[in-house]
Design a protein around this motif. Structure first.
Motif, PDB file in Angstrom:
ATOM      1  N   LEU A 259      44.721  38.005  39.334  1.00  0.00           N
ATOM      2  CA  LEU A 259      43.911  36.978  38.715  1.00  0.00           C
ATOM      3  C   LEU A 259      44.542  36.608  37.381  1.00  0.00           C
ATOM      4  O   LEU A 259      44.733  37.463  36.521  1.00  0.00           O
ATOM      5  N   ILE A 260      44.911  35.336  37.233  1.00  0.00           N
ATOM      6  CA  ILE A 260      45.598  34.870  36.027  1.00  0.00           C
ATOM      7  C   ILE A 260      44.734  33.833  35.324  1.00  0.00           C
ATOM      8  O   ILE A 260      44.367  32.821  35.918  1.00  0.00           O
ATOM      9  N   LEU A 261      44.427  34.098  34.067  1.00  0.00           N
ATOM     10  CA  LEU A 261      43.755  33.081  33.263  1.00  0.00           C
ATOM     11  C   LEU A 261      44.770  32.000  32.966  1.00  0.00           C
ATOM     12  O   LEU A 261      45.910  32.296  32.613  1.00  0.00           O
ATOM     13  N   ASN A 262      44.404  30.741  33.132  1.00  0.00           N
ATOM     14  CA  ASN A 262      45.355  29.645  32.958  1.00  0.00           C
ATOM     15  C   ASN A 262      45.907  29.564  31.544  1.00  0.00           C
ATOM     16  O   ASN A 262      46.960  28.999  31.321  1.00  0.00           O
TER      17      ASN A 262
ATOM     18  N   CYS B 271      41.682  27.931  40.739  1.00  0.00           N
ATOM     19  CA  CYS B 271      40.232  27.799  40.569  1.00  0.00           C
ATOM     20  C   CYS B 271      40.003  27.033  39.270  1.00  0.00           C
ATOM     21  O   CYS B 271      39.747  27.628  38.225  1.00  0.00           O
ATOM     22  N   SER B 272      40.120  25.703  39.336  1.00  0.00           N
ATOM     23  CA  SER B 272      40.059  24.876  38.129  1.00  0.00           C
ATOM     24  C   SER B 272      38.693  24.946  37.442  1.00  0.00           C
ATOM     25  O   SER B 272      38.622  24.876  36.218  1.00  0.00           O
ATOM     26  N   GLU B 273      37.609  25.114  38.195  1.00  0.00           N
ATOM     27  CA  GLU B 273      36.285  25.180  37.573  1.00  0.00           C
ATOM     28  C   GLU B 273      36.103  26.447  36.737  1.00  0.00           C
ATOM     29  O   GLU B 273      35.275  26.492  35.852  1.00  0.00           O
ATOM     30  N   ARG B 274      36.896  27.472  36.992  1.00  0.00           N
ATOM     31  CA  ARG B 274      36.835  28.711  36.207  1.00  0.00           C
ATOM     32  C   ARG B 274      38.068  28.889  35.317  1.00  0.00           C
ATOM     33  O   ARG B 274      38.219  29.913  34.673  1.00  0.00           O
ATOM     34  N   ASN B 275      38.966  27.913  35.340  1.00  0.00           N
ATOM     35  CA  ASN B 275      40.176  27.928  34.525  1.00  0.00           C
ATOM     36  C   ASN B 275      41.019  29.180  34.786  1.00  0.00           C
ATOM     37  O   ASN B 275      41.428  29.878  33.851  1.00  0.00           O
ATOM     38  N   MET B 276      41.258  29.480  36.075  1.00  0.00           N
ATOM     39  CA  MET B 276      42.074  30.628  36.453  1.00  0.00           C
ATOM     40  C   MET B 276      42.750  30.379  37.794  1.00  0.00           C
ATOM     41  O   MET B 276      42.413  29.437  38.506  1.00  0.00           O
TER      42      MET B 276
ATOM     43  N   ASP C  77      49.566  39.963  29.489  1.00  0.00           N
ATOM     44  CA  ASP C  77      48.356  39.425  28.858  1.00  0.00           C
ATOM     45  C   ASP C  77      47.718  38.345  29.724  1.00  0.00           C
ATOM     46  O   ASP C  77      48.408  37.474  30.256  1.00  0.00           O
ATOM     47  N   GLY C  78      46.383  38.409  29.876  1.00  0.00           N
ATOM     48  CA  GLY C  78      45.653  37.394  30.630  1.00  0.00           C
ATOM     49  C   GLY C  78      45.701  37.590  32.129  1.00  0.00           C
ATOM     50  O   GLY C  78      45.333  36.694  32.881  1.00  0.00           O
ATOM     51  N   VAL C  79      46.142  38.780  32.596  1.00  0.00           N
ATOM     52  CA  VAL C  79      46.278  39.052  34.030  1.00  0.00           C
ATOM     53  C   VAL C  79      45.465  40.285  34.394  1.00  0.00           C
ATOM     54  O   VAL C  79      45.495  41.290  33.694  1.00  0.00           O
TER      55      VAL C  79
END
Length: 89
Positions: free
Chosen positions: A20-23, A50-55, A80-82
């Motif tokens: 899971l990666i935060l954009n 998953c654009s609605e969750r920005n990830m 970071d962010g993963v």
């Protein structure tokens, strides 16, 4: 574990790794580098934005030993962010 079903550590097993990666992740390119580095264990992969969750979720099918899986997921977890989860069958 049932009697007579001893599994050696060097036995390759099938599994799945969820990444899971935060954009907004600053090291997003590092994930791509690690996937390329470990391409020998990857059977297939799918990327689901998953654009609605920005990830973004990347699902990776693997054939790997437990030692190599630990190295792979450990390196991914340091980015970071993963976030990473894995399962072996």
């Amino acid at each position: 574990m049932k009697k007579g079903r001893v599994r050696k550590a060097s036995t390759e097993r099938l599994g799945v790794v969820g990444i899971l990666i935060l954009n907004a992740a600053p090291d997003r390119a590092r994930v791509a580098e690690l996937l390329a580095e470990y391409d020998g264990i990857i059977v297939g992969q799918a990327e689901l934005p998953c654009s609605e969750r920005n990830m973004t979720l990347i699902c990776v099918s693997i054939k790997v030993t437990t030692n190599v899986l630990g190295a792979f997921t450990g390196k991914l977890g340091l980015v970071d962010g993963v976030k990473v989860k894995s399962m072996l069958l």
